[in-house]
Design a protein around this motif. Structure first.
Motif, PDB file in Angstrom:
ATOM      1  N   PRO A 289     -14.276  -2.381  -6.663  1.00  0.00           N
ATOM      2  CA  PRO A 289     -13.458  -3.560  -6.964  1.00  0.00           C
ATOM      3  C   PRO A 289     -12.865  -3.443  -8.373  1.00  0.00           C
ATOM      4  O   PRO A 289     -13.530  -2.951  -9.294  1.00  0.00           O
TER       5      PRO A 289
ATOM      6  N   ASP B  31      -7.134  -7.029  -5.527  1.00  0.00           N
ATOM      7  CA  ASP B  31      -8.346  -7.759  -5.150  1.00  0.00           C
ATOM      8  C   ASP B  31      -8.754  -8.847  -6.143  1.00  0.00           C
ATOM      9  O   ASP B  31      -9.850  -9.382  -6.065  1.00  0.00           O
ATOM     10  N   THR B  32      -7.882  -9.166  -7.098  1.00  0.00           N
ATOM     11  CA  THR B  32      -8.168 -10.329  -7.960  1.00  0.00           C
ATOM     12  C   THR B  32      -6.951 -11.256  -7.910  1.00  0.00           C
ATOM     13  O   THR B  32      -5.808 -10.789  -7.952  1.00  0.00           O
TER      14      THR B  32
END
Ligand SMILES: [Zn+2]
Length: 450
Positions: free
Chosen positions: A86, A193-194
């Motif tokens: 991530p 992914d943020t």
């Protein structure tokens, strides 16, 4: 209080530093984007602005140094993807490395090290203010800054508006009303992914708005000094300045200071330095003292050449100071050497000229070495502390060639049973800061305080 002048990129001239009430000086320097271990070149603004803070505090100012950490950025997404981790995890790991790597420079921490990911509220608030003032517009979840609304755009980096390229490539090209406009907020895309909620849609901030918001949150607007590498003047700083000017009706900072880049040209790879150009490798290889000395040898605005030869020269300067320190006494320095100390601080007051100041410091050292009596160290402590090199005065360290020669002569005298001469040499070594310790493997020198 001494007048301090610093080169301001915006006015292209030296400007007098005008501290706020109570001598307050806020400094914001752009820190790293944490997608990998930092390069030795990334350490330059950290060193320059940490030392500038020391100097301004020496001059009686109340300094707050902010160096941010950019932990939300395209480069982080791009680096995390092939690693299969991530992006937030990679950024957190690299931020931890960055803190440890710069900690090894031994200059202390900045007063604040804000993270973009923890400043989202401030970022959203500033973007909302820009939209409210018609200086920004939302399209399909993106928000763009309307460059031509700002009559002063280009005044920091001295470029004509039509010659400016935001470097955003084709990304958002179809949604921008003008190719000059740049992104304040980017709608979440596949593979990112943020993201955070905002009134105009879920997404994440652009790089430039992060710094405007972090700086404002910690230092307010119109603070004293904004710094960073000169590669950031355009578009990053031009855009930071424009966002705050148009969103808040105030300039972000009074003085814009830019340090020159580090150049690796002429470096002999595979020799003593190896391929070490990441900060932690360089510190491991040559030690923090030589590295800080190397930084201090260059005027902050000039390009800084980084190679084995210059590192060796800096290491020799470190040894000269350590050597001289052993012959110094505690307490005040002679009044007739005061002019050197004053010239050192005068050089720093005129555009923070550490190169010139260091030259003066070595004149002080030469003069101290020339004198028969042991000179008081106070002025040297004061000067070295501002350069982050106060530890050179500590007793530890290896004996120099002169000390080893005295030790050899003492051993010869003892072999000839010339006890008077042996004692005299022992006393001379003691005066240079060394105790002779006789052991089974012969005599060795240990620092007197040890
Ligand atoms: Zn920045």
């Amino acid at each position: 209080m001494a007048t301090i002048r610093l080169h301001d990129t915006r006015s292209a001239a030296l400007r007098e530093l005008m501290p706020g009430p109570g001598g307050r000086v806020g400094i914001y320097a752009c820190g790293p984007t944490v997608y990998g271990r930092i390069h030795v070149g990334n350490a330059r603004p950290f060193v320059v602005f940490s030392l500038l803070k020391r100097f301004l505090e020496h001059e009686g100012h109340d300094v707050t140094l902010v160096i941010n950490i950019t932990d939300v950025n395209d480069k982080i997404y791009d680096a995390a993807r092939p690693l299969g981790v991530p992006s937030a995890q990679l950024a957190a790991e690299m931020a931890t490395h960055y803190v440890a790597d710069t900690e090894a420079l031994g200059l202390g921490r900045p007063d604040a090290e804000p993270l973009a990911s923890e400043t989202i509220d401030g970022i959203v608030d500033l973007i909302a203010a820009l939209i409210e003032r018609d200086c920004a517009y939302a399209v399909d979840g993106d928000v763009y800054f309307r460059v031509r609304r700002d009559a002063d755009y280009g005044s920091l980096s001295h470029r004509a508006v039509d010659e400016m390229n935001q470097g955003e490539g084709i990304e958002g090209a179809g949604r921008k009303q003008d190719p000059l406009d740049f992104a304040l907020w980017k709608a979440q895309k596949q593979g990112e992914d943020t993201s955070w909620d905002a009134p105009w849609g879920r997404g994440r901030p652009g790089w430039h708005i992060e710094c405007s918001a972090m700086a404002e949150q910690l230092l307010g607007v119109n603070f004293e000094i904004h710094g960073g590498g000169n590669d950031l003047a355009f578009p990053h700083h031009e855009n930071e300045a424009a966002q705050t000017r148009m969103g808040r009706g105030a300039e972000l900072a009074q003085i814009w200071m830019h340090n020159g880049m580090l150049q690796l040209k002429g470096m002999t790879m595979g020799k003593s330095l190896g391929n070490a150009i990441r900060l932690h490798e360089v510190v491991d290889e040559v030690g923090r003292d030589a590295l800080i000395m190397l930084f201090a040898n260059a005027h902050y605005r000039q390009p800084m050449l980084f190679d084995d030869e210059r590192l060796a020269a800096a290491a020799a300067q470190v040894a000269r100071i350590r050597d001289a320190a052993r012959r110094l006494a505690d307490g005040d320095s002679p009044a007739d050497m005061r002019a050197h100390r004053d010239a050192f601080f005068a050089a720093l007051a005129e555009d923070f000229n550490t190169a010139q100041a260091l030259g003066v410091l070595f004149e002080w050292v030469r003069e101290a070495n020339r004198r028969d009596e042991r000179v008081g160290r106070a002025d040297l402590v004061e000067m070295l502390t501002v350069l982050g090199l106060e530890n050179l005065l500590e007793a530890a360290g290896a004996a120099g060639p002169e000390d080893l020669e005295l030790l050899r002569r003492r051993q010869d005298a003892r072999a000839c049973k010339d006890w008077a001469e042996a004692d005299r040499l022992r006393a001379e070594l003691a005066e240079r800061g060394w105790t002779v310790r006789d052991g089974p493997d012969g005599a060795e020198l240990v620092p007197r305080d040890a």
